[in-house]
Design a protein around this motif. Sequence first.
Motif, PDB file in Angstrom:
ATOM      1  N   THR A  16       1.999  -7.084  -8.363  1.00 31.47           N
ATOM      2  CA  THR A  16       1.085  -6.125  -8.987  1.00 31.47           C
ATOM      3  C   THR A  16       0.438  -5.236  -7.928  1.00 31.47           C
ATOM      4  OG1 THR A  16       0.630  -7.653 -10.804  1.00 31.47           O
ATOM      5  CG2 THR A  16      -0.969  -5.881 -10.427  1.00 31.47           C
ATOM      6  N   ALA A  17       0.003  -5.859  -6.822  1.00 28.85           N
ATOM      7  CA  ALA A  17      -0.630  -5.099  -5.741  1.00 28.85           C
ATOM      8  C   ALA A  17       0.343  -4.106  -5.124  1.00 28.85           C
ATOM      9  CB  ALA A  17      -1.158  -6.059  -4.674  1.00 28.85           C
ATOM     10  N   LEU A  18       1.608  -4.513  -4.996  1.00 23.57           N
ATOM     11  CA  LEU A  18       2.618  -3.598  -4.445  1.00 23.57           C
ATOM     12  C   LEU A  18       2.826  -2.389  -5.349  1.00 23.57           C
ATOM     13  CD1 LEU A  18       5.539  -5.827  -3.026  1.00 23.57           C
ATOM     14  CD2 LEU A  18       3.922  -4.428  -1.740  1.00 23.57           C
ATOM     15  N   ASN A  19       2.875  -2.650  -6.640  1.00 23.11           N
ATOM     16  CA  ASN A  19       3.157  -1.578  -7.595  1.00 23.11           C
ATOM     17  C   ASN A  19       2.016  -0.566  -7.712  1.00 23.11           C
ATOM     18  OD1 ASN A  19       5.646  -2.684  -8.153  1.00 23.11           O
ATOM     19  ND2 ASN A  19       4.891  -3.909  -9.879  1.00 23.11           N
ATOM     20  N   THR A  20       0.823  -0.998  -7.390  1.00 21.52           N
ATOM     21  CA  THR A  20      -0.341  -0.103  -7.505  1.00 21.52           C
ATOM     22  C   THR A  20      -0.765   0.500  -6.175  1.00 21.52           C
ATOM     23  OG1 THR A  20      -1.819  -2.014  -7.246  1.00 21.52           O
ATOM     24  CG2 THR A  20      -1.246  -1.356  -9.508  1.00 21.52           C
ATOM     25  N   SER A  21       0.041   0.269  -5.139  1.00 17.83           N
ATOM     26  CA  SER A  21      -0.314   0.779  -3.810  1.00 17.83           C
ATOM     27  C   SER A  21       0.719   1.791  -3.346  1.00 17.83           C
ATOM     28  CB  SER A  21      -0.402  -0.363  -2.799  1.00 17.83           C
ATOM     29  OG  SER A  21      -0.623   0.139  -1.502  1.00 17.83           O
ATOM     30  N   THR A  22       0.237   2.817  -2.677  1.00 21.37           N
ATOM     31  CA  THR A  22       1.159   3.826  -2.128  1.00 21.37           C
ATOM     32  C   THR A  22       1.677   3.418  -0.750  1.00 21.37           C
ATOM     33  OG1 THR A  22      -0.735   5.017  -1.190  1.00 21.37           O
ATOM     34  CG2 THR A  22       0.040   5.692  -3.391  1.00 21.37           C
ATOM     35  N   ASN A  23       1.050   2.429  -0.147  1.00 19.00           N
ATOM     36  CA  ASN A  23       1.447   1.957   1.178  1.00 19.00           C
ATOM     37  C   ASN A  23       1.587   0.438   1.127  1.00 19.00           C
ATOM     38  OD1 ASN A  23       1.864   1.355   3.845  1.00 19.00           O
ATOM     39  ND2 ASN A  23       0.094   2.499   4.620  1.00 19.00           N
ATOM     40  N   GLN A  24       2.808  -0.043   1.333  1.00 16.56           N
ATOM     41  CA  GLN A  24       3.065  -1.479   1.196  1.00 16.56           C
ATOM     42  C   GLN A  24       2.521  -2.300   2.374  1.00 16.56           C
ATOM     43  OE1 GLN A  24       7.231  -2.176   0.541  1.00 16.56           O
ATOM     44  NE2 GLN A  24       7.155  -1.375  -1.567  1.00 16.56           N
ATOM     45  N   ILE A  25       2.409  -1.691   3.548  1.00 20.19           N
ATOM     46  CA  ILE A  25       2.026  -2.448   4.740  1.00 20.19           C
ATOM     47  C   ILE A  25       0.676  -3.163   4.573  1.00 20.19           C
ATOM     48  CG2 ILE A  25       1.357  -2.222   7.173  1.00 20.19           C
ATOM     49  CD1 ILE A  25       3.589  -0.154   7.483  1.00 20.19           C
ATOM     50  N   PRO A  26      -0.399  -2.477   4.126  1.00 23.46           N
ATOM     51  CA  PRO A  26      -1.679  -3.182   3.954  1.00 23.46           C
ATOM     52  C   PRO A  26      -1.596  -4.335   2.958  1.00 23.46           C
ATOM     53  CG  PRO A  26      -2.003  -0.802   3.900  1.00 23.46           C
ATOM     54  CD  PRO A  26      -0.532  -1.031   3.823  1.00 23.46           C
ATOM     55  N   VAL A  27      -0.744  -4.209   1.938  1.00 26.51           N
ATOM     56  CA  VAL A  27      -0.600  -5.276   0.937  1.00 26.51           C
ATOM     57  C   VAL A  27      -0.001  -6.519   1.584  1.00 26.51           C
ATOM     58  CG1 VAL A  27       0.459  -5.923  -1.264  1.00 26.51           C
ATOM     59  CG2 VAL A  27      -0.343  -3.572  -0.906  1.00 26.51           C
ATOM     60  N   PHE A  28       1.050  -6.323   2.385  1.00 29.23           N
ATOM     61  CA  PHE A  28       1.661  -7.453   3.085  1.00 29.23           C
ATOM     62  C   PHE A  28       0.682  -8.072   4.078  1.00 29.23           C
ATOM     63  CE2 PHE A  28       5.620  -5.881   1.376  1.00 29.23           C
ATOM     64  CZ  PHE A  28       6.451  -6.989   1.349  1.00 29.23           C
ATOM     65  N   ARG A  29      -0.029  -7.216   4.821  1.00 33.58           N
ATOM     66  CA  ARG A  29      -0.988  -7.730   5.804  1.00 33.58           C
ATOM     67  C   ARG A  29      -2.066  -8.563   5.130  1.00 33.58           C
ATOM     68  NH1 ARG A  29      -2.363  -2.686   9.904  1.00 33.58           N
ATOM     69  NH2 ARG A  29      -0.325  -2.562  10.951  1.00 33.58           N
ATOM     70  N   GLU A  30      -2.589  -8.046   4.014  1.00 30.49           N
ATOM     71  CA  GLU A  30      -3.650  -8.756   3.306  1.00 30.49           C
ATOM     72  C   GLU A  30      -3.153 -10.102   2.790  1.00 30.49           C
ATOM     73  OE1 GLU A  30      -7.009 -10.085   1.572  1.00 30.49           O
ATOM     74  OE2 GLU A  30      -6.775  -8.456   3.042  1.00 30.49           O
ATOM     75  N   ALA A  31      -1.914 -10.113   2.289  1.00 31.18           N
ATOM     76  CA  ALA A  31      -1.343 -11.371   1.795  1.00 31.18           C
ATOM     77  C   ALA A  31      -1.215 -12.391   2.922  1.00 31.18           C
ATOM     78  CB  ALA A  31       0.021 -11.107   1.150  1.00 31.18           C
ATOM     79  N   LEU A  32      -0.748 -11.930   4.085  1.00 34.02           N
ATOM     80  CA  LEU A  32      -0.620 -12.830   5.242  1.00 34.02           C
ATOM     81  C   LEU A  32      -1.980 -13.318   5.716  1.00 34.02           C
ATOM     82  CD1 LEU A  32       2.197 -11.123   7.353  1.00 34.02           C
ATOM     83  CD2 LEU A  32       2.224 -13.471   6.478  1.00 34.02           C
TER      84      LEU A  32
END
Length: 895
Positions: A19-35
């Motif tokens: 869900t976070a990936l689909n609502t974000s224009t930049n995937q990098i912060p989503v991956f970083r936050e998950a890690l």
Amino acid sequence: MYTTHYTDLQLFDPHSFETALNTSTNQIPVFREALNSANNVLKERFQGQHHASKAVMQRAWLIDNILLKAWRGYAWPHPDKIALIAVGGYGRGELHPYSDVDLTILLKDEMDSLTKQYIEAFIMFLWDIRLEVGHSVRTLAECEKEAIKDITVMTNLIEARLLTGPVSLFHTMQAIIATDKMWSIQDFFAAKVWEQNQRHHKYYDTAYNLEPNIKESIGGLRDIQTIGWVAKRHFGASTLYDLVQHNFLTEEEYSSLVQGQEFLWRIRCFLHAQAKRREDRLLFDYQRTLATTFGYKDSKSHLAVEGFMKQYYRTVMEISGLNEMLLQLFEEVILYGNRPTTLRPLNKRFQVRNDFIEVIHDQVFMNYPFALLEIFLLMQQHSEIKGVRASTIRLIRQYKFLIDDAFHQDLRVRSLFFEIFRQAQGLTHALRRMNRYGILAAYIPTFGKIVGQMQYDLFHVYTVDQHSLFVVSNLRRFSLREFDLEFPLCSKIKKSLPKPELLYLAGLFHDIAKGRGGDHSVLGEVDTLHFCQAHGLSDYDSRFVAWLVRQHLFMSTTAQRQDISDPDVINAFAQRVRDTTRLDYLYLLTVADIRATNPNLWNTWKDALLAKLYHKTKEVLEVGLNNVIDRQERIQNIQAQVRLLLQDIDLELINTLWKNLDDEYFLRPSYRDLANETRAILRHGDDNPAPLLIKRRDTRGSTEFMVYTQDNDYLFSEITFFLEQHDLTVVSAYIVQTQNEYTINTFNILGKNSEFIQPEERVEAILNELQITLTHEGNALYCPINRRVPRQLKHFPVPTRITFTQDESNGHTVMEIITTDRPGILSCIAQAFVMCNIRVKKANIATFGSRVEDIFYITDTKNYPLYSANQIDCIREHLSILLEVEVPAREVLTM
């Protein structure tokens, strides 16, 4: 065991992540936050539960999910020809907090430019999300080529785990590296054993280093992994427990191995958390913190960190023992399994099978408990035996509980134990095996208490048990002809000993009481006497071994902390030793002990000091304690011999010069050096303002030189500052005040790392530069020497203590300072003397790890002892400033 079927929504929720990936224009912060979020969860869990095996497997599961999400974000051009594979520790499903994520991108064929672009973008993306990866990109053909060439690549590939991609491609890779294609099990096993031996050599073949590497050292994680690699290659085993099912491990041994791995994993997780990076070295920087974290506390006799490290050393010792046994078992099956069996009976209990000793049947130790010692004696008597069969090692470990009171009362057992010590060869190997298998600790319970016992300082670099075994090894080395030139005096003395086994016993027992509180020499004497008497040694021999244990530090402290040029010191030492036999044994024990304490501790200076004390004491003992020549008579004899070398010089000139010198000056140099210096001083004259520097010829162990110059209060400070500035170590200094306002300063120095200064040209260059410096110096005080303090020293601060003792009979005050070593410390002390109008007559300089123990014989400017409290307070105050430490109130004693 790692499983991909594990689900942990708190750690990683795929639906929320998507869900976070689909609502974000930049995937990098989503991956970083998950890690970041998941790593914080793992950290909190581990800090609360200390469950390392869960932590490393949960992190591997987390990274699996992150990688799969990242991989599937790319429209791979040939998805049926590319696979993402986890290798190394990650392939096993084990990831510590800051471990690299090792990946192999497997290609069916050579990659085209488009695939290359995608791979580069994928790897860059992993780095952008702050995932530290180690990766390789290989085709099937390249995997085959590299695996054949490199055992490390081969090992990585046999641990490979498919993350995503064609299963058929992954299976093809597995088929390529099968044992029928490359690296037969025999070759693979031999390579891994060689690799382990090389790794052990790198860490000095001991698990007991002060700052061990928990992964690479003996008994570390690599030793467990080596067992797993061989098992996987031989059996196709996926877990260590498979070895139980193959009857290679018992349930108890498996449990011990897993517990050891869990303990090391816990340490490694904490190390990563503390360092905030990958760290496998158990450095002093972390040891105290880890001890507290693991729940250890200081006691009256032990520091918390010593208890923690004792558990570490005992754990790796157990792992090392299991590693040895299992590799031996693999060797018998893999290397010798298809060879013809040769059996050679030794007696009704033991036989040799293909060069390895084994019991005749499984009940040997139960029926004949004394055989638990007999096996080690047989190996000494039959040097052709290569080792102990793994099945017999297991039985030794299994039946060591039989070593009880009845076992100790068995005369056969006592005879066997001493027969082991009387053998002409194999003692060191026998004792090391007995220690590894737990027999030594079981037979000598007091020895069991020192197994794994460390001393938290830089002076003792081995655990007490390992140090004791090194001492015995050093003593045995003196008997071996190939080492005659290494320590000629020791080898000569050793060959004349009537009962060398008594010396070996003293070596084994000399530190037996370490870690109990109190004087370990006194406590050890009691233990040793009881053991020897209980084992039927004569009363004389028992008391002699106990005396050696009690006095094992006496010769070292006398040589390093007293003036052994003084006949009174030699006479007092001789009175305590009493006869030449005791002297021989004590000298050998002292040399072996110092050399086994720290590889960097022994040097040519200590060698020369101990040899000088030995020879001088032997002279006294040979003429008899009641016929000792007194000090004045000895000086007169020396002067008479030197006059014979100066017959070309007017006797009146010689006598006039000598009358100006302190009597003690004549006790130190050789006859030849005294003659050379007398000649040079007379030639120099008193009207010459330039200092006279002379290197003494007849010195051993250090560079010794003499400075004859006009006296001034800054001279000792100037010289020590110059020497320390040039990274030279002063080990001894002696100052003679003359009656014509000149002074003779004698220094013994060593080079960097306390080594003898070579070549001769370098010594001449140093002395020439010193002469120029002394000629042109303006009697100024100096700034501290700014050299980096070694990292290890910072963890061993020594409380500064200064003691003043009034020695009125010799006309001086003795100042002893104990403090932390640091660059330039001697010149700082010398500057404090200058500021307080203090003169130095003699100095004994000694450093033990991070601990400085220096002794100065000092007077006021009128050459009287320091009777003034103000002068003593002055020294204390200035040392506090110069050394940047708190110096406690003065302590003044009277001799």
